[in-house]
Design a protein around this motif. Structure first.
Motif, PDB file in Angstrom:
ATOM      1  N   LYS A  37      -7.383  -1.897  -0.342  1.00  0.00           N
ATOM      2  CA  LYS A  37      -6.948  -0.733   0.302  1.00  0.00           C
ATOM      3  C   LYS A  37      -7.307   0.450  -0.379  1.00  0.00           C
ATOM      4  O   LYS A  37      -7.016   1.343   0.219  1.00  0.00           O
ATOM      5  CB  LYS A  37      -5.412  -0.756   0.915  1.00  0.00           C
ATOM      6  N   GLY A  38      -8.126   0.573  -1.536  1.00  0.00           N
ATOM      7  CA  GLY A  38      -8.568   1.654  -2.072  1.00  0.00           C
ATOM      8  C   GLY A  38      -7.379   2.092  -3.034  1.00  0.00           C
ATOM      9  O   GLY A  38      -7.321   3.272  -3.693  1.00  0.00           O
ATOM     10  N   ASN A  39      -6.199   1.639  -3.176  1.00  0.00           N
ATOM     11  CA  ASN A  39      -5.134   1.978  -4.021  1.00  0.00           C
ATOM     12  C   ASN A  39      -5.246   1.347  -5.560  1.00  0.00           C
ATOM     13  O   ASN A  39      -5.733   0.334  -5.551  1.00  0.00           O
ATOM     14  CB  ASN A  39      -3.799   1.307  -3.340  1.00  0.00           C
ATOM     15  N   PHE A  40      -4.765   2.289  -6.257  1.00  0.00           N
ATOM     16  CA  PHE A  40      -4.840   1.898  -7.911  1.00  0.00           C
ATOM     17  C   PHE A  40      -3.391   2.108  -8.236  1.00  0.00           C
ATOM     18  O   PHE A  40      -2.788   3.117  -7.870  1.00  0.00           O
ATOM     19  CB  PHE A  40      -6.119   2.578  -8.459  1.00  0.00           C
ATOM     20  N   TYR A  41      -2.843   1.278  -9.359  1.00  0.00           N
ATOM     21  CA  TYR A  41      -1.455   1.533  -9.600  1.00  0.00           C
ATOM     22  C   TYR A  41      -1.290   0.689 -11.143  1.00  0.00           C
ATOM     23  O   TYR A  41      -1.890  -0.356 -11.286  1.00  0.00           O
ATOM     24  CB  TYR A  41      -0.409   1.057  -8.783  1.00  0.00           C
TER      25      TYR A  41
END
Length: 152
Positions: free
Chosen positions: A100-104
């Motif tokens: 989803k294009g999220n990074f964490y």
């Protein structure tokens, strides 16, 4: 037979958990390429993923990467945090955008002296020349105060 069913259920649950993100033997959880369990694309992750944020894990660095046109997220991005501006100095941390294009990450991140983000995609790299002292990337890169994080 009942023990086999319980064991099978536990194995399936473990595999499902492993697909959503990557957790190492130290309990560090990072976003991983292809995982699809993140949510709230573009929002400030730290609104919920903070101490006292309920059941949400506490992220130390989190955000969303878009394509250059800002029309879609970029799932082929890598975020690196350096000790020097524009991708110089020592590489301290690397995060991969998920599907989803999220990074964490929940890894403790040492922001002492500031860190300098650099985002790499398939064909280009964008780096910040100013340092950050917070990992709440979408809090600044909200598409209003500052442009979204983007890369091709």
């Amino acid at each position: 037979m009942k023990l086999k069913s319980i064991t099978l259920f536990a194995l399936i649950l473990m595999l499902a958990t492993m697909q959503s993100c990557s957790e190492d033997e130290y309990g560090i959880t990072n976003s991983t390429t292809g995982s699809n369990d993140s949510h709230n694309v573009g929002r400030n992750c730290m609104d919920c993923h903070k101490p006292g944020g309920g059941e949400a894990p506490v992220w130390k660095v989190a955000g969303t990467v878009y394509n250059e046109a800002l029309t879609a997220t970029n799932s082929n991005a890598t975020v690196k945090l350096y000790t020097g501006p524009d991708g110089t100095g020592t590489l301290k941390y690397t995060l991969h955008a998920d599907a989803k294009g999220n990074f964490y990450t929940n890894e403790n991140v040492d922001f002492t002296g500031g860190l300098y983000p650099s985002v790499t995609g398939s064909t280009s790299t964008n780096s910040m020349s100013s340092s950050i002292t917070s990992g709440a990337c979408n809090s600044c890169h909200d598409g209003v105060s500052r442009t979204r994080i983007w890369i091709n």
